[in-house]
Design a protein around this motif. Structure first.
Motif, PDB file in Angstrom:
ATOM      1  N   LYS A  36       0.866  -1.183   0.000  1.00  0.00           N
ATOM      2  CA  LYS A  36       0.000   0.000   0.000  1.00  0.00           C
ATOM      3  C   LYS A  36       0.895   1.223   0.000  1.00  0.00           C
ATOM      4  O   LYS A  36       1.791   1.339   0.826  1.00  0.00           O
ATOM      5  CB  LYS A  36      -0.894   0.031   1.234  1.00  0.00           C
ATOM      6  CG  LYS A  36      -2.049  -0.913   1.174  1.00  0.00           C
ATOM      7  CD  LYS A  36      -3.058  -0.620   2.257  1.00  0.00           C
ATOM      8  CE  LYS A  36      -4.166  -1.620   2.119  1.00  0.00           C
ATOM      9  NZ  LYS A  36      -5.305  -1.353   2.909  1.00  0.00           N
ATOM     10  N   PRO A  38       0.975   5.571   0.039  1.00  0.00           N
ATOM     11  CA  PRO A  38       0.111   6.702   0.404  1.00  0.00           C
ATOM     12  C   PRO A  38      -0.470   7.350  -0.854  1.00  0.00           C
ATOM     13  O   PRO A  38       0.159   7.336  -1.908  1.00  0.00           O
ATOM     14  CB  PRO A  38       1.070   7.658   1.127  1.00  0.00           C
ATOM     15  CG  PRO A  38       2.429   7.265   0.676  1.00  0.00           C
ATOM     16  CD  PRO A  38       2.376   5.805   0.354  1.00  0.00           C
ATOM     17  N   LEU A  50      -5.017   9.814   7.936  1.00  0.00           N
ATOM     18  CA  LEU A  50      -4.035   8.731   7.933  1.00  0.00           C
ATOM     19  C   LEU A  50      -3.492   8.550   6.529  1.00  0.00           C
ATOM     20  O   LEU A  50      -4.264   8.439   5.569  1.00  0.00           O
ATOM     21  CB  LEU A  50      -4.692   7.428   8.410  1.00  0.00           C
ATOM     22  CG  LEU A  50      -3.782   6.213   8.546  1.00  0.00           C
ATOM     23  CD1 LEU A  50      -2.799   6.399   9.703  1.00  0.00           C
ATOM     24  CD2 LEU A  50      -4.616   4.963   8.765  1.00  0.00           C
ATOM     25  N   ARG A  52      -1.538   5.860   4.530  1.00  0.00           N
ATOM     26  CA  ARG A  52      -1.187   4.438   4.672  1.00  0.00           C
ATOM     27  C   ARG A  52       0.054   4.074   3.877  1.00  0.00           C
ATOM     28  O   ARG A  52       0.254   4.558   2.769  1.00  0.00           O
ATOM     29  CB  ARG A  52      -2.344   3.562   4.207  1.00  0.00           C
ATOM     30  CG  ARG A  52      -3.581   3.714   5.047  1.00  0.00           C
ATOM     31  CD  ARG A  52      -4.638   2.702   4.638  1.00  0.00           C
ATOM     32  NE  ARG A  52      -5.879   2.912   5.342  1.00  0.00           N
ATOM     33  CZ  ARG A  52      -6.121   2.479   6.571  1.00  0.00           C
ATOM     34  NH1 ARG A  52      -5.199   1.823   7.222  1.00  0.00           N
ATOM     35  NH2 ARG A  52      -7.278   2.708   7.143  1.00  0.00           N
ATOM     36  N   CYS A  53       0.854   3.189   4.484  1.00  0.00           N
ATOM     37  CA  CYS A  53       2.037   2.662   3.818  1.00  0.00           C
ATOM     38  C   CYS A  53       2.289   1.265   4.371  1.00  0.00           C
ATOM     39  O   CYS A  53       2.372   1.084   5.580  1.00  0.00           O
ATOM     40  CB  CYS A  53       3.245   3.564   4.087  1.00  0.00           C
ATOM     41  SG  CYS A  53       4.747   3.005   3.257  1.00  0.00           S
ATOM     42  N   GLU A  54       2.369   0.278   3.483  1.00  0.00           N
ATOM     43  CA  GLU A  54       2.689  -1.083   3.880  1.00  0.00           C
ATOM     44  C   GLU A  54       3.738  -1.622   2.925  1.00  0.00           C
ATOM     45  O   GLU A  54       3.631  -1.451   1.717  1.00  0.00           O
ATOM     46  CB  GLU A  54       1.445  -1.974   3.859  1.00  0.00           C
ATOM     47  CG  GLU A  54       0.438  -1.638   4.935  1.00  0.00           C
ATOM     48  CD  GLU A  54      -0.763  -2.565   4.930  1.00  0.00           C
ATOM     49  OE1 GLU A  54      -0.632  -3.727   4.486  1.00  0.00           O
ATOM     50  OE2 GLU A  54      -1.834  -2.115   5.360  1.00  0.00           O
ATOM     51  N   TRP A  65       9.139   8.575   7.272  1.00  0.00           N
ATOM     52  CA  TRP A  65       8.412   9.468   6.375  1.00  0.00           C
ATOM     53  C   TRP A  65       9.192  10.741   6.106  1.00  0.00           C
ATOM     54  O   TRP A  65       9.922  11.230   6.965  1.00  0.00           O
ATOM     55  CB  TRP A  65       7.065   9.821   6.997  1.00  0.00           C
ATOM     56  CG  TRP A  65       6.096   8.689   6.941  1.00  0.00           C
ATOM     57  CD1 TRP A  65       6.009   7.636   7.803  1.00  0.00           C
ATOM     58  CD2 TRP A  65       5.093   8.485   5.954  1.00  0.00           C
ATOM     59  NE1 TRP A  65       5.006   6.790   7.414  1.00  0.00           N
ATOM     60  CE2 TRP A  65       4.422   7.297   6.287  1.00  0.00           C
ATOM     61  CE3 TRP A  65       4.684   9.194   4.828  1.00  0.00           C
ATOM     62  CZ2 TRP A  65       3.371   6.792   5.525  1.00  0.00           C
ATOM     63  CZ3 TRP A  65       3.626   8.706   4.078  1.00  0.00           C
ATOM     64  CH2 TRP A  65       2.987   7.515   4.424  1.00  0.00           C
ATOM     65  N   THR A  80       4.227   8.305  13.420  1.00  0.00           N
ATOM     66  CA  THR A  80       4.204   7.031  12.724  1.00  0.00           C
ATOM     67  C   THR A  80       3.436   6.026  13.565  1.00  0.00           C
ATOM     68  O   THR A  80       3.677   5.889  14.761  1.00  0.00           O
ATOM     69  CB  THR A  80       5.642   6.525  12.482  1.00  0.00           C
ATOM     70  OG1 THR A  80       6.366   7.524  11.774  1.00  0.00           O
ATOM     71  CG2 THR A  80       5.651   5.242  11.678  1.00  0.00           C
ATOM     72  N   SER A  83       3.589   1.403  10.062  1.00  0.00           N
ATOM     73  CA  SER A  83       4.350   2.026   8.982  1.00  0.00           C
ATOM     74  C   SER A  83       3.575   3.175   8.335  1.00  0.00           C
ATOM     75  O   SER A  83       4.062   3.810   7.409  1.00  0.00           O
ATOM     76  CB  SER A  83       4.730   0.975   7.937  1.00  0.00           C
ATOM     77  OG  SER A  83       3.573   0.310   7.467  1.00  0.00           O
ATOM     78  N   SER A  84       2.378   3.452   8.830  1.00  0.00           N
ATOM     79  CA  SER A  84       1.562   4.545   8.302  1.00  0.00           C
ATOM     80  C   SER A  84       1.813   5.826   9.100  1.00  0.00           C
ATOM     81  O   SER A  84       2.395   5.787  10.174  1.00  0.00           O
ATOM     82  CB  SER A  84       0.083   4.164   8.359  1.00  0.00           C
ATOM     83  OG  SER A  84      -0.166   3.056   7.524  1.00  0.00           O
ATOM     84  N   SER A  86       0.023   8.931  10.971  1.00  0.00           N
ATOM     85  CA  SER A  86      -1.252   9.306  11.568  1.00  0.00           C
ATOM     86  C   SER A  86      -1.231  10.772  11.992  1.00  0.00           C
ATOM     87  O   SER A  86      -0.229  11.271  12.506  1.00  0.00           O
ATOM     88  CB  SER A  86      -1.511   8.410  12.783  1.00  0.00           C
ATOM     89  OG  SER A  86      -2.770   8.685  13.338  1.00  0.00           O
ATOM     90  N   CYS A 101       6.696   7.898   1.854  1.00  0.00           N
ATOM     91  CA  CYS A 101       7.033   6.790   2.742  1.00  0.00           C
ATOM     92  C   CYS A 101       8.346   6.182   2.236  1.00  0.00           C
ATOM     93  O   CYS A 101       8.493   5.912   1.038  1.00  0.00           O
ATOM     94  CB  CYS A 101       5.908   5.756   2.696  1.00  0.00           C
ATOM     95  SG  CYS A 101       6.190   4.282   3.681  1.00  0.00           S
TER      96      CYS A 101
END
Length: 137
Positions: A36, A38, A50, A52-54, A65, A80, A83-84, A86, A101
């Protein structure tokens, strides 16, 4: 009858050796993959958000970030989470720009960067003043 001195004793040794070494060599070059990334989104001034980063990787990965190329330090407002990234309260001034990310493989040092993402920060009626607006007295 016999093999000549210096010639390989078995024609299977080289392929067998390469079959054994390929996974080791290939494993060292395994890439980091973003599951995922951002994405740019609308956000309301002062509200939660949020990014998101996976990441998928063969070993341990450190994720951090950037905002406009500079590392982001965690604060109570922006931090953080896994890995997302917030946000407890999006801010027009502090959260304008390009977020990215970054994943770094802790074993190989390989680094991968996501696409840039940004907020289109909107105000609820009368909720914020744009920096270029002036007040008339």
């Amino acid at each position: 009858m016999g093999t000549a001195r210096g010639a390989p004793s078995s024609p299977c040794r080289l392929p067998l050796l390469s079959v054994l070494l390929l996974p080791l060599l290939g494993g060292a070059q395994a890439a980091l993959v973003f599951i995922k990334e951002p994405s740019s989104q609308d956000a309301l001034q002062g509200r939660r958000a949020l990014l998101r980063c996976e990441v998928e990787a063969p070993g341990p990965v450190h994720v951090f970030w950037l905002l406009d190329g500079a590392p982001i330090q965690d604060t109570e407002r922006r931090f953080t989470q896994g890995s997302s990234l917030s946000f407890t309260a999006v801010d027009r001034l502090q959260d304008s720009g390009a977020f990215q990310c970054v994943a770094r493989d802790e074993v190989t040092g390989e680094e991968a960067r996501s696409a840039n993402a940004s907020f289109n920060i909107k105000c609820e009626s009368g909720g914020c003043v744009c920096p270029h607006e002036t007040l008339n007295s």
